[in-house]
Design an enzyme around this catalytic site. Structure first.
Site, mmCIF file in Angstrom:
data_model
loop_
_atom_site.group_PDB
_atom_site.id
_atom_site.type_symbol
_atom_site.label_atom_id
_atom_site.label_comp_id
_atom_site.label_asym_id
_atom_site.label_seq_id
_atom_site.Cartn_x
_atom_site.Cartn_y
_atom_site.Cartn_z
ATOM 1 N N ASN A 19 0.875 -1.175 0.000
ATOM 2 C CA ASN A 19 0.000 0.000 0.000
ATOM 3 C C ASN A 19 0.911 1.224 0.000
ATOM 4 O O ASN A 19 1.453 1.594 1.029
ATOM 5 C CB ASN A 19 -0.888 -0.039 1.251
ATOM 6 C CG ASN A 19 -1.692 1.243 1.445
ATOM 7 O OD1 ASN A 19 -1.770 2.063 0.531
ATOM 8 N ND2 ASN A 19 -2.277 1.400 2.619
ATOM 9 N N LYS A 71 0.205 4.239 -0.334
ATOM 10 C CA LYS A 71 -0.416 5.447 0.222
ATOM 11 C C LYS A 71 -0.138 6.644 -0.689
ATOM 12 O O LYS A 71 -0.101 6.469 -1.912
ATOM 13 C CB LYS A 71 0.053 5.674 1.669
ATOM 14 C CG LYS A 71 -0.173 4.424 2.518
ATOM 15 C CD LYS A 71 -0.007 4.674 3.994
ATOM 16 C CE LYS A 71 -0.238 3.363 4.743
ATOM 17 N NZ LYS A 71 -0.194 3.519 6.189
ATOM 18 N N HIS A 75 -9.571 1.204 4.723
ATOM 19 C CA HIS A 75 -8.317 1.414 5.458
ATOM 20 C C HIS A 75 -8.568 2.380 6.617
ATOM 21 O O HIS A 75 -9.392 3.304 6.486
ATOM 22 C CB HIS A 75 -7.256 1.975 4.505
ATOM 23 C CG HIS A 75 -5.891 2.009 5.123
ATOM 24 N ND1 HIS A 75 -5.500 2.995 5.982
ATOM 25 C CD2 HIS A 75 -4.856 1.134 5.044
ATOM 26 C CE1 HIS A 75 -4.255 2.744 6.394
ATOM 27 N NE2 HIS A 75 -3.849 1.620 5.843
ATOM 28 N N GLU A 107 -7.012 4.835 7.649
ATOM 29 C CA GLU A 107 -6.824 6.253 7.313
ATOM 30 C C GLU A 107 -8.063 6.801 6.596
ATOM 31 O O GLU A 107 -8.436 7.961 6.789
ATOM 32 C CB GLU A 107 -5.541 6.421 6.476
ATOM 33 C CG GLU A 107 -4.305 6.233 7.352
ATOM 34 C CD GLU A 107 -3.074 5.693 6.641
ATOM 35 O OE1 GLU A 107 -3.002 5.735 5.404
ATOM 36 O OE2 GLU A 107 -2.164 5.204 7.357
ATOM 37 N N GLU A 109 -5.482 -4.657 10.735
ATOM 38 C CA GLU A 109 -4.479 -3.616 10.926
ATOM 39 C C GLU A 109 -4.776 -2.841 12.206
ATOM 40 O O GLU A 109 -5.597 -1.909 12.190
ATOM 41 C CB GLU A 109 -4.486 -2.656 9.736
ATOM 42 C CG GLU A 109 -4.156 -3.306 8.418
ATOM 43 C CD GLU A 109 -3.593 -2.312 7.420
ATOM 44 O OE1 GLU A 109 -2.474 -2.542 6.946
ATOM 45 O OE2 GLU A 109 -4.237 -1.291 7.151
ATOM 46 N N GLY A 130 2.372 2.564 10.650
ATOM 47 C CA GLY A 130 3.306 3.655 10.438
ATOM 48 C C GLY A 130 4.022 4.116 11.693
ATOM 49 O O GLY A 130 4.667 5.163 11.699
ATOM 50 N N SER A 139 3.333 -1.817 10.408
ATOM 51 C CA SER A 139 4.782 -1.881 10.634
ATOM 52 C C SER A 139 5.354 -3.275 10.420
ATOM 53 O O SER A 139 6.270 -3.698 11.128
ATOM 54 C CB SER A 139 5.138 -1.347 12.027
ATOM 55 O OG SER A 139 4.716 0.004 12.162
HETATM 56 P P1 PGA Z 1 2.728 0.465 7.620
HETATM 57 O O1 PGA Z 1 1.275 0.644 6.968
HETATM 58 O O2 PGA Z 1 3.288 -0.836 7.084
HETATM 59 O O3 PGA Z 1 3.516 1.645 7.143
HETATM 60 O O4 PGA Z 1 2.551 0.427 9.091
HETATM 61 C C1 PGA Z 1 0.403 -0.445 6.796
HETATM 62 C C2 PGA Z 1 -0.897 0.037 6.221
HETATM 63 O O5 PGA Z 1 -1.369 1.124 6.609
HETATM 64 O O6 PGA Z 1 -1.509 -0.648 5.377
#
Ligand code: PGA
Length: 254
Positions: free
Chosen positions: A9, A11, A95, A97, A167, A173, A212
């Site tokens: 992803n 982003k 997601h 976000e 998640e 992140g 992460s």
């Molecule tokens: P990250 O993001 O691996 O940077 O923690 C995962 C995601 O939001 O899908």
């Protein structure tokens, strides 16, 4: 046996210049990998560019979001059928976000899952709790509610055709990964929720972990019995890091 699936992803990252070496690097490393599904989800404007790069390869293309609607007066939106039209196979739906920053409710997420399935895409349905929710002991209630909305809107059969990504929001992140035990517990809980409706669907649905995940923690997460892959943010922006996770996934299938 569920086939592991690792999806990047990206982003809000990427550029015409940067995408090509990243994708070509992933494709290069994938030649040594077998037995897993791999995908990348660039920003929408780069879908066609990446579609050309991955054409006739095993690297699947995905989008990070789709509209609830199929067409009409929805300025700025992109329909699931349009994503399919330009070569996407996957679409990330719900997601955290999108839920937190763009107001996507459980009902909206459920409608988007239906739109994606209707267009022939494989939704990657994201669920997960915030830190406050975890600390309040609400992890299971939150995940149950998020799943229930999609089951109510689309039926349990929808889970035959989608991928779930668990998640935990506090791990996204942040560099703070869920422990393999924490993740496994929620993955097993998710499977249990689905089993209440259909045991075969619960056994076959693939559940990715996201938050992460990196090359150095992927193996222990992927070794858990109910973790079937990863949804990768930060570590999907460097081919070597992303491939490190893909290799760890490939090792779980021998
Ligand atoms: P990250 O993001 O691996 O940077 O923690 C995962 C995601 O939001 O899908």
């Amino acid at each position: 046996m569920r086939k592991p699936i690792v999806v990047g992803n990206w982003k809000l990252n990427g550029s015409s210049a940067a995408n090509e070496p990243l994708v070509l690097g992933v494709l290069d490393g994938m030649r040594e990998l077998a037995g897993i599904d791999v995908g990348v989800c660039p920003p929408l404007v780069y879908l066609s560019q990446v579609a050309k790069l991955v054409e006739a390869t095993d690297l699947g293309l995905g989008a990070q979001n789709c509209a609830e609607h199929d067409s009409g007066a929805f300025t700025g939106e992109v329909a699931a059928a349009m994503l399919h039209d330009v070569g996407a196979r996957y679409v990330i739906v719900g997601h955290s976000e999108r839920r937190a920053l763009f107001g996507e409710t459980d009902a909206v997420v459920s409608t988007k899952v239906g739109a994606a399935l209707g267009a022939g895409l494989t939704p990657i349905l994201c669920v997960g709790e915030t830190l406050d929710e975890r600390e309040a002991g609400e992890t299971e209630a939150v995940v149950r509610r998020q799943l229930a909305a999609v089951i109510a809107g689309n039926g349990i059969e929808a889970f035959e055709q989608l991928v779930i990504a668990y998640e935990p929001v506090w791990a996204i992140g942040t560099g703070r990964t869920a422990t393999p035990e924490q993740a496994q517990a929620v993955h097993a809980f998710i499977r249990g929720q689905l089993a209440d409706h259909d045991t075969a669907v619960a056994q076959s649905v693939r559940i990715q972990y996201g938050g992460s995940m990196k090359p150095d923690n992927a193996a222990e997460l992927l070794a858990q019995p109910d973790i079937d892959g990863g949804l990768i943010g930060g570590a999907s922006l460097k081919a070597e890091d992303f491939l490190g996770i893909c290799r760890a996934a490939a090792q779980t299938v021998g």
